[in-house]
Design a protein around this motif. Structure first.
Motif, PDB file in Angstrom:
ATOM      1  N   CYS A  50      10.237  46.626  43.978  1.00 54.70           N
ATOM      2  CA  CYS A  50      10.341  48.078  44.017  1.00 54.70           C
ATOM      3  C   CYS A  50      11.502  48.517  43.133  1.00 54.70           C
ATOM      4  O   CYS A  50      12.522  47.816  43.051  1.00 54.70           O
ATOM      5  N   ILE A  51      11.327  49.664  42.490  1.00 52.26           N
ATOM      6  CA  ILE A  51      12.408  50.234  41.701  1.00 52.26           C
ATOM      7  C   ILE A  51      12.741  51.605  42.267  1.00 52.26           C
ATOM      8  O   ILE A  51      11.854  52.434  42.506  1.00 52.26           O
ATOM      9  N   SER A  52      14.015  51.812  42.525  1.00 54.81           N
ATOM     10  CA  SER A  52      14.463  53.041  43.162  1.00 54.81           C
ATOM     11  C   SER A  52      14.479  54.204  42.171  1.00 54.81           C
ATOM     12  O   SER A  52      14.834  54.038  41.007  1.00 54.81           O
ATOM     13  N   SER A  53      14.098  55.374  42.658  1.00 56.16           N
ATOM     14  CA  SER A  53      14.150  56.569  41.813  1.00 56.16           C
ATOM     15  C   SER A  53      15.563  57.123  41.719  1.00 56.16           C
ATOM     16  O   SER A  53      15.885  57.844  40.780  1.00 56.16           O
ATOM     17  N   SER A  54      16.414  56.803  42.691  1.00 52.09           N
ATOM     18  CA  SER A  54      17.744  57.418  42.722  1.00 52.09           C
ATOM     19  C   SER A  54      18.700  56.783  41.726  1.00 52.09           C
ATOM     20  O   SER A  54      19.438  57.493  41.040  1.00 52.09           O
ATOM     21  N   ASP A  55      18.667  55.454  41.642  1.00 57.76           N
ATOM     22  CA  ASP A  55      19.641  54.803  40.757  1.00 57.76           C
ATOM     23  C   ASP A  55      19.041  53.687  39.914  1.00 57.76           C
ATOM     24  O   ASP A  55      19.775  52.995  39.215  1.00 57.76           O
ATOM     25  N   GLY A  56      17.729  53.519  39.985  1.00 57.21           N
ATOM     26  CA  GLY A  56      17.089  52.501  39.162  1.00 57.21           C
ATOM     27  C   GLY A  56      17.260  51.086  39.662  1.00 57.21           C
ATOM     28  O   GLY A  56      16.869  50.138  38.978  1.00 57.21           O
ATOM     29  N   SER A  57      17.833  50.929  40.871  1.00 62.69           N
ATOM     30  CA  SER A  57      17.981  49.581  41.418  1.00 62.69           C
ATOM     31  C   SER A  57      16.617  48.953  41.642  1.00 62.69           C
ATOM     32  O   SER A  57      15.654  49.637  41.986  1.00 62.69           O
ATOM     33  N   THR A  58      16.549  47.655  41.432  1.00 59.33           N
ATOM     34  CA  THR A  58      15.287  46.933  41.571  1.00 59.33           C
ATOM     35  C   THR A  58      15.416  45.904  42.687  1.00 59.33           C
ATOM     36  O   THR A  58      16.431  45.209  42.787  1.00 59.33           O
ATOM     37  N   TYR A  59      14.397  45.815  43.493  1.00 59.38           N
ATOM     38  CA  TYR A  59      14.386  44.902  44.635  1.00 59.38           C
ATOM     39  C   TYR A  59      13.184  43.964  44.513  1.00 59.38           C
ATOM     40  O   TYR A  59      12.118  44.358  44.024  1.00 59.38           O
ATOM     41  N   TYR A  60      13.383  42.741  44.950  1.00 58.04           N
ATOM     42  CA  TYR A  60      12.317  41.737  44.888  1.00 58.04           C
ATOM     43  C   TYR A  60      12.181  41.040  46.235  1.00 58.04           C
ATOM     44  O   TYR A  60      13.177  40.718  46.879  1.00 58.04           O
ATOM     45  N   ALA A  61      10.937  40.798  46.599  1.00 60.75           N
ATOM     46  CA  ALA A  61      10.714  39.914  47.738  1.00 60.75           C
ATOM     47  C   ALA A  61      11.090  38.493  47.334  1.00 60.75           C
ATOM     48  O   ALA A  61      11.088  38.150  46.150  1.00 60.75           O
ATOM     49  N   ASP A  62      11.412  37.678  48.332  1.00 65.69           N
ATOM     50  CA  ASP A  62      11.816  36.301  48.038  1.00 65.69           C
ATOM     51  C   ASP A  62      10.750  35.546  47.244  1.00 65.69           C
ATOM     52  O   ASP A  62      11.068  34.683  46.428  1.00 65.69           O
TER      53      ASP A  62
END
Length: 119
Positions: A50-62
């Protein structure tokens, strides 16, 4: 009309790579987080990245950490999921989605694209 269109799936051998894309239209792209989900046969749908709309942070499942890279081209309202070192267990239908936030509800779903990794 809201659309999330995901070309780019296909068949690849284990160890190979695929790049999925998701082109969004019909809503304000910058107002939403964009996520990738997948559903394998007989399993529940799970979040991949997922990529956040607020700050562009990206998250990944393991499951995808170190192998998958999520990027965004806001000028084109398009996101990409680069998947490397693919494994047979990555076989699934992959969906992109627009969310309020990466840890919140999905507002819009794409139609999904099949990714098959052969051993």
């Amino acid at each position: 009309e809201v659309q999330l269109v995901e070309p780019g799936g296909g068949l690849v051998q284990a160890g190979g790579s695929l790049r999925l894309s998701c082109a969004a239209s019909g809503f304000t792209f910058d107002d939403y987080a964009i996520g990738w989900f997948r559903q394998a046969p007989g399993k529940e749908r799970e979040g991949v990245s997922c990529i956040s709309s607020s700050d562009g942070s990206t998250y990944y499942a393991d499951s995808g950490k170190g192998r998958f890279t999520f990027s965004s081209d806001n000028a084109k309202n398009t996101v990409y999921l680069q998947m490397n070192s693919l494994k047979p267990e990555d076989t699934a239908v992959y969906y992109c989605a627009a969310l309020t936030a990466c840890d919140d509800d999905v507002h819009y779903w794409g139609q999904g694209t099949q990714v098959t990794v052969s051993s």
